[in-house]
Design an enzyme around this catalytic site. Structure first.
Site, PDB file in Angstrom:
ATOM      1  N   GLY A  31      25.775 -76.659   9.445  1.00 60.45           N
ATOM      2  CA  GLY A  31      24.563 -76.274  10.474  1.00 60.45           C
ATOM      3  C   GLY A  31      24.485 -74.761  10.089  1.00 60.45           C
ATOM      4  O   GLY A  31      24.681 -74.050   9.089  1.00 60.45           O
ATOM      5  N   HIS A  34      19.310 -73.009   6.449  1.00 61.74           N
ATOM      6  CA  HIS A  34      18.442 -72.067   5.657  1.00 61.74           C
ATOM      7  C   HIS A  34      17.893 -72.809   4.576  1.00 61.74           C
ATOM      8  O   HIS A  34      18.190 -74.029   4.706  1.00 61.74           O
ATOM      9  CB  HIS A  34      19.391 -70.669   5.336  1.00 61.74           C
ATOM     10  CG  HIS A  34      20.666 -71.249   4.702  1.00 61.74           C
ATOM     11  ND1 HIS A  34      20.396 -71.698   3.154  1.00 61.74           N
ATOM     12  CD2 HIS A  34      21.808 -70.893   4.890  1.00 61.74           C
ATOM     13  CE1 HIS A  34      21.678 -71.938   2.703  1.00 61.74           C
ATOM     14  NE2 HIS A  34      22.626 -71.539   3.599  1.00 61.74           N
ATOM     15  N   HIS A  37      19.812 -75.181   2.461  1.00 64.93           N
ATOM     16  CA  HIS A  37      20.122 -76.450   3.055  1.00 64.93           C
ATOM     17  C   HIS A  37      18.953 -77.405   2.737  1.00 64.93           C
ATOM     18  O   HIS A  37      18.971 -78.567   2.275  1.00 64.93           O
ATOM     19  CB  HIS A  37      20.492 -76.438   4.354  1.00 64.93           C
ATOM     20  CG  HIS A  37      21.878 -75.625   4.704  1.00 64.93           C
ATOM     21  ND1 HIS A  37      21.738 -74.407   5.294  1.00 64.93           N
ATOM     22  CD2 HIS A  37      23.222 -76.056   4.349  1.00 64.93           C
ATOM     23  CE1 HIS A  37      23.219 -73.957   5.474  1.00 64.93           C
ATOM     24  NE2 HIS A  37      23.809 -75.080   5.021  1.00 64.93           N
ATOM     25  N   ASP A 150      28.813 -73.223  -3.720  1.00 65.33           N
ATOM     26  CA  ASP A 150      30.115 -73.531  -3.540  1.00 65.33           C
ATOM     27  C   ASP A 150      30.749 -74.276  -4.679  1.00 65.33           C
ATOM     28  O   ASP A 150      31.195 -75.527  -4.698  1.00 65.33           O
ATOM     29  CB  ASP A 150      30.268 -74.452  -2.251  1.00 65.33           C
ATOM     30  CG  ASP A 150      29.695 -73.860  -1.099  1.00 65.33           C
ATOM     31  OD1 ASP A 150      30.523 -72.730  -0.335  1.00 65.33           O
ATOM     32  OD2 ASP A 150      28.568 -73.615  -0.754  1.00 65.33           O
ATOM     33  N   MET A 184      21.550 -67.282  -0.390  1.00 64.90           N
ATOM     34  CA  MET A 184      21.641 -67.882   1.064  1.00 64.90           C
ATOM     35  C   MET A 184      22.915 -68.193   1.553  1.00 64.90           C
ATOM     36  O   MET A 184      23.581 -69.011   0.631  1.00 64.90           O
ATOM     37  CB  MET A 184      20.307 -68.782   0.844  1.00 64.90           C
ATOM     38  CG  MET A 184      19.061 -68.179   1.157  1.00 64.90           C
ATOM     39  SD  MET A 184      17.819 -69.161   1.566  1.00 64.90           S
ATOM     40  CE  MET A 184      16.214 -68.378   1.046  1.00 64.90           C
TER      41      MET A 184
END
Ligand code: AMP
Length: 281
Positions: A31, A34, A37, A150, A184
């Site tokens: 959640g 931005h 996602h 990631d 981001m």
């Protein structure tokens, strides 16, 4: 968009989707969404018939003293963003739905979990592996979409999928950045305006080293240059700067295209831990 909070309802909808022979693209998140996602949602829409997103701040992947309690939670706003982006189902479980009791079974990733972020976040990737394994079992997607930002997570989940034979294809999506290059992140909202400025040094260092990382360059010389480069950013406390094989995460000595080198950086700006990486080629 259907918002589903219970596993039973999710399973029912998944069964219906499968019965219609529709493919499922899955985008797990914590959640505080931005555009990064939303780019995963878009990729999922492009590749699959139905898009399922999840929002779950997974307590198992936060260490003591990390930001589990203060991690930003804004379910209504997130749901609106996902709806506007064309998501079909949002799985939004409570903590008790995912962990009705403390988990008895652990997912123990291999040595790739002990390098980079794993050095300073022991247990983090075990917690990530556990929740992703559970979510893959619940959603049974055809495609799983994860962000390149990631990097270590993508490598560990790829190994999880391969070793445990999850019937899903992993799709790794590029890192989306702010106009000034900052990757981001949901955690960027913790930054004060001054820290936000300091945080730019992460991507600037990556870009600087990328221009120097010609085939044959030694990693040691590049890392020395990198450390010199961000010495002038007093607000940054570096966790690591490393150049590794982007597939195995093994450290490299020389830049060679066939090693798929990636420059990875992590550090604290104030109390906020930020990470970033870039492939050299
Ligand atoms: P999180 O909510 O931070 O767990 O992230 C959910 C997914 O979004 C993960 O697969 C992340 O790698 C991905 N993601 C996070 N930030 C970005 C970004 N800036 N660009 C692309 N994907 C991202």
């Amino acid at each position: 968009m259907r918002i589903v909070t219970h596993i039973s309802e999710l399973r029912h909808l998944i069964r219906q989707t499968k019965a219609q022979s529709q493919t499922i693209g899955f985008v797990p998140t914590m959640g505080a969404l931005h555009a990064g996602h939303l780019s995963l949602i878009q990729e999922a829409k492009d590749k699959s018939d139905r898009v399922i997103a999840s929002i779950f701040v997974n307590p198992e992947q936060f260490g003591p003293g990390e930001d589990y309690d203060r991690y930003p939670r804004q379910a209504e706003k997130d749901a609106e963003m996902l709806r506007a982006a064309g998501t079909d189902i949002l799985f939004l479980p409570a903590k008790e739905e995912i962990y009705p009791q403390p988990p008895r079974v652990k997912v123990l990733p291999g040595p790739v979990a002990n390098v980079l972020c794993g050095k300073t976040r022991p247990g983090h990737f075990s917690g990530v592996g556990l929740v992703v394994a559970k979510l893959l079992n619940l959603v049974s997607p055809d495609f799983l979409f994860l962000g390149q930002k990631d990097l270590q997570q993508t490598v560990i989940i790829r190994q999880l999928i391969e070793d445990l034979n999850f019937p899903v294809e992993l799709v790794v999506c590029p890192t989306i950045r702010e106009a000034d290059g900052l990757a981001m992140s949901s955690r960027n909202r913790y930054l004060t305006p001054e820290e936000r400025q300091t945080a730019l040094i992460l991507n600037h260092t990556l870009q600087h080293l990328k221009t120097l990382a010609q085939p044959g360059a030694t990693v040691q010389s590049l890392l020395e240059e990198g450390h010199q480069y961000f010495k002038n950013a007093p607000g940054l406390q570096t966790d690591y700067l490393e150049i590794v094989n982007g597939t195995t995460l093994e450290t490299l000595e020389v830049i060679l295209p066939e090693e798929n080198p990636v420059i990875a950086i992590a550090g604290f700006v104030g109390k906020t831990r930020l990470i970033d990486n870039t492939f050299v080629f």
